[in-house]
Design an enzyme around this catalytic site. Structure first.
Site, PDB file in Angstrom:
ATOM      1  N   THR A  65       0.862  -1.192   0.000  1.00 39.23           N
ATOM      2  CA  THR A  65       0.000   0.000   0.000  1.00 39.23           C
ATOM      3  C   THR A  65       0.892   1.233   0.000  1.00 39.23           C
ATOM      4  OG1 THR A  65      -1.742  -1.145   1.160  1.00 39.23           O
ATOM      5  CG2 THR A  65      -1.762   1.249   1.306  1.00 39.23           C
ATOM      6  N   LEU A 117     -20.429  -1.364   9.795  1.00 40.26           N
ATOM      7  CA  LEU A 117     -21.223  -0.450  10.622  1.00 40.26           C
ATOM      8  C   LEU A 117     -21.320  -1.009  12.039  1.00 40.26           C
ATOM      9  CD1 LEU A 117     -24.155   0.699   8.278  1.00 40.26           C
ATOM     10  CD2 LEU A 117     -22.266   2.080   9.117  1.00 40.26           C
ATOM     11  N   GLY A 170     -18.327  -0.219  18.453  1.00 39.36           N
ATOM     12  CA  GLY A 170     -17.552  -0.863  19.513  1.00 39.36           C
ATOM     13  C   GLY A 170     -16.275  -0.118  19.814  1.00 39.36           C
ATOM     14  N   GLY A 207      -8.545  -1.217  14.437  1.00 40.81           N
ATOM     15  CA  GLY A 207      -7.110  -1.303  14.707  1.00 40.81           C
ATOM     16  C   GLY A 207      -6.451  -1.984  13.523  1.00 40.81           C
ATOM     17  N   CYS A 213      -3.557  -1.606   8.860  1.00 42.20           N
ATOM     18  CA  CYS A 213      -4.005  -0.980   7.608  1.00 42.20           C
ATOM     19  C   CYS A 213      -4.767   0.308   7.864  1.00 42.20           C
ATOM     20  CB  CYS A 213      -4.836  -1.963   6.819  1.00 42.20           C
ATOM     21  SG  CYS A 213      -3.881  -3.425   6.400  1.00 42.20           S
ATOM     22  N   LYS A 265      -8.533  -8.042  15.493  1.00 41.80           N
ATOM     23  CA  LYS A 265      -9.838  -8.547  15.078  1.00 41.80           C
ATOM     24  C   LYS A 265      -9.784 -10.070  15.144  1.00 41.80           C
ATOM     25  CE  LYS A 265      -9.209  -8.989  10.127  1.00 41.80           C
ATOM     26  NZ  LYS A 265      -9.782  -8.737   8.837  1.00 41.80           N
TER      27      LYS A 265
HETATM   28  C1  UGA Z   1      -8.461  -3.810   5.736  1.00 40.85           C
HETATM   29  C2  UGA Z   1      -9.453  -3.770   4.554  1.00 40.85           C
HETATM   30  O1  UGA Z   1     -10.723  -4.265   4.971  1.00 40.85           O
HETATM   31  C3  UGA Z   1      -8.923  -4.615   3.390  1.00 40.85           C
HETATM   32  O2  UGA Z   1      -9.792  -4.481   2.267  1.00 40.85           O
HETATM   33  C4  UGA Z   1      -7.517  -4.107   3.007  1.00 40.85           C
HETATM   34  O3  UGA Z   1      -6.943  -4.876   1.967  1.00 40.85           O
HETATM   35  C5  UGA Z   1      -6.614  -4.196   4.223  1.00 40.85           C
HETATM   36  O4  UGA Z   1      -7.179  -3.402   5.286  1.00 40.85           O
HETATM   37  C6  UGA Z   1      -5.245  -3.672   3.837  1.00 40.85           C
HETATM   38  O5  UGA Z   1      -5.113  -2.487   3.551  1.00 40.85           O
HETATM   39  O6  UGA Z   1      -4.298  -4.473   3.729  1.00 40.85           O
HETATM   40  P1  UGA Z   1      -7.936  -5.558   7.716  1.00 40.85           P
HETATM   41  O7  UGA Z   1      -7.035  -4.508   8.284  1.00 40.85           O
HETATM   42  O8  UGA Z   1      -7.450  -6.950   7.611  1.00 40.85           O
HETATM   43  O9  UGA Z   1      -8.416  -5.153   6.225  1.00 40.85           O
HETATM   44  O10 UGA Z   1      -9.201  -5.606   8.672  1.00 40.85           O
HETATM   45  P2  UGA Z   1     -10.761  -5.269   8.593  1.00 40.85           P
HETATM   46  O11 UGA Z   1     -11.536  -6.504   8.529  1.00 40.85           O
HETATM   47  O12 UGA Z   1     -11.013  -4.260   7.553  1.00 40.85           O
HETATM   48  O13 UGA Z   1     -10.988  -4.625  10.048  1.00 40.85           O
HETATM   49  C7  UGA Z   1     -10.254  -3.475  10.479  1.00 40.85           C
HETATM   50  C8  UGA Z   1     -10.646  -3.087  11.878  1.00 40.85           C
HETATM   51  O14 UGA Z   1     -11.940  -2.515  11.904  1.00 40.85           O
HETATM   52  C9  UGA Z   1     -10.671  -4.223  12.895  1.00 40.85           C
HETATM   53  O15 UGA Z   1     -10.060  -3.754  14.078  1.00 40.85           O
HETATM   54  C10 UGA Z   1     -12.157  -4.478  13.117  1.00 40.85           C
HETATM   55  O16 UGA Z   1     -12.419  -5.015  14.391  1.00 40.85           O
HETATM   56  C11 UGA Z   1     -12.710  -3.082  12.950  1.00 40.85           C
HETATM   57  N1  UGA Z   1     -14.121  -3.047  12.529  1.00 40.85           N
HETATM   58  C12 UGA Z   1     -14.503  -3.601  11.352  1.00 40.85           C
HETATM   59  C13 UGA Z   1     -15.061  -2.407  13.344  1.00 40.85           C
HETATM   60  O17 UGA Z   1     -14.727  -1.880  14.426  1.00 40.85           O
HETATM   61  N2  UGA Z   1     -16.358  -2.354  12.917  1.00 40.85           N
HETATM   62  C14 UGA Z   1     -16.770  -2.893  11.744  1.00 40.85           C
HETATM   63  O18 UGA Z   1     -17.952  -2.797  11.419  1.00 40.85           O
HETATM   64  C15 UGA Z   1     -15.807  -3.543  10.944  1.00 40.85           C
END
Ligand code: UGA
Length: 449
Positions: free
Chosen positions: A121, A269, A272, A276, A279, A339
């Protein structure tokens, strides 16, 4: 095709493994010799579902190999994927020194022309700099280096599935030749012509992802714009949760009904403890920095970042209100990873929670299905338990920090009998307030009553 992957971190390994599974011959290299030795010994240095299976199969079929000799790997591939880290500097700006280092290696070690693909990235306009660096380091030699941007949209925990079943594959290129090469590389994925470890050959029907060909600048922007938008969505839901608490509404009801509108969508959405990982927090900062550097103020991203940082304060408001004094209390922390389904603790909200608990003099007992050993290196002074029921034994409160399925399914009847006090402060809204209250718990979550 013969492909080189430089950087065997999370993105590099998933990319290398999946492209090998799609039938290519992949040569992986990394500056970290220990990591290469581990990989050669068949050990996968990160926890990612299905990754070890895909890698082992690729090794057995001789489709993937590892070397710490970057020159050897560079010479072996026709197309080179740069998958090195771009960590944030103190200012929030992305540190691109690893990309620069790799550009020098490619320019000096290559003996034939290459297509060099940014997979890490990177902020917009990095492609232009990479092109310049390759030209400068090769000192006007005969070789031609075309540059392309191919951002990844993988989520940790479901990265292998995401790679094989993408919504879209974005390739930012300068010319038709590069676009054709990348289309050829991704053809097995687009045509679903590979062994899928996730669905054991029975992939769900539906359309395969789309290959979107753009300019390099657009491709770079798409990645940051997508991640920042998702982060924005999460912070939006979190502010709605705060509002729900004041007004007496239920955030799950509100965000669900909002999300049913296809223009909004239900995903990301969840209110909480906030986002984190390595990314969102760093990408949002890099995007703010990039925008400011070209004279565009992106204040709404600053607000999203501020809201996210304040989630820990909001969480501790709840802890203080319910527990009053933290000093001397035994607290169970359920979840350390940023997560579920990963052992990654980078920028994990749980780490901030533990820091605050320790500052306030709590006795911390933590549990996580995958992230204990990583967390031990940061907090050796706390007690760890593999078994969540051991973690809650004798606890004055349980704080839920990660949405792991095992925590979702925890038998609170049993856990409650083990705890000193039936108090749960849920940073991920995993349980139904009414049910927890029926079990005799003093239960607190975000945006619900
Ligand atoms: C994120 C993006 O979703 C990917 O598309 C991208 O490729 C990746 O970053 C990257 O740039 O490499 P990731 O960091 O693995 O992926 O995790 P996510 O599933 O997106 O979750 C990120 C954080 O948001 C977690 O801490 C999760 O607990 C939190 N989250 C997610 C919430 O607090 N609420 C939500 O509704 C969804």
């Amino acid at each position: 095709m013969r492909l080189t992957v430089i950087g065997c971190g999370y993105v590099g390994l998933v990319t290398g493994a999946c492209l090998a599974a799609a039938g290519h011959e992949v040569f992986c290299t990394d500056i970290d010799e220990k990591r290469i030795a581990q990989l050669k010994a068949g050990k996968v240095p990160i926890y990612e579902e299905h990754l070890d299976e895909v890698l082992n199969r690729a090794v057995a079929e001789k489709k993937i190999s590892y070397t710490s000799d970057a020159g050897e790997a560079i010479r072996a591939g026709e197309v080179i994927f740069i998958c090195v880290g771009t960590p944030p500097k103190e200012s929030g700006e992305a540190d691109l020194s690893a990309i620069d280092h790799v550009a020098r290696q490619i320019a000096t070690e290559a003996r034939t022309s290459k297509l060099v693909v940014e997979k890490s990235t990177v902020p917009a306009l990095t492609g232009v700099q990479l092109q310049r660096a390759l030209a400068a380091y090769s000192r006007g030699g005969e070789l031609k280096f075309a540059v392309a941007s191919n951002p990844e949209f993988l989520r940790e925990g479901t990265a292998v599935e995401d790679f094989f079943h993408p919504d879209r594959i974005v390739v930012g290129v300068e010319g038709a030749e590069s676009a054709a090469k990348l289309r050829e590389i991704y053809r097995p994925i687009l045509e679903r012509n590979f062994h899928c470890p996730v669905h054991s050959g029975k992939c769900p029907s539906g359309t395969a992802g789309e290959l979107l060909v753009t300019t390099i600048n657009s491709a770079e922007l798409i990645k940051h714009a997508s991640n920042s938008f998702l982060a924005l969505k999460i912070s939006y839901a979190n502010v709605i949760a705060d509002l729900c608490e004041r007004i007496g509404a239920d955030v799950e009801e509100v965000t669900h009904a909002m999300g049913v509108d296809p223009r909004i969508g239900t995903q990301f959405l969840k209110a909480g403890l906030g986002f984190g990982g390595f990314c969102f927090p760093k990408d949002i900062q890099a995007f703010i920095h990039l925008s400011a550097s070209v004279g565009v103020e992106f204040d709404m991203l600053k607000a999203a970042e501020r809201v996210n940082k304040q989630r820990i304060d909001r969480f501790f408001d709840k802890v203080h209100k319910a527990l009053w004094v933290i000093k001397g209390k035994r607290i169970a922390v359920l979840g350390l990873a940023f997560k579920a389904n990963t052992d990654d603790i980078r920028f994990a909200p749980a780490l901030d929670v533990i820091r605050r608990l320790l500052e306030e003099g709590a006795e911390v007992h933590a549990t996580d299905p995958q992230a204990i050993s990583r967390t031990k290196t940061i907090y050796p002074q706390i007690t760890y338990h593999e078994d969540p029921y051991e973690a809650v034994k004798g606890a004055d409160a349980a704080l839920v920090c990660t949405e792991w399925q095992v925590f979702r399914k925890l038998d609170w009847e049993r856990a409650g009998k083990l705890m000193a006090r039936r108090l749960v402060i849920d940073g991920r809204n995993l349980y139904t307030p009414k049910k927890m209250q029926e079990l005799g718990f003093d239960y607190h979550s975000f945006g619900r009553h």
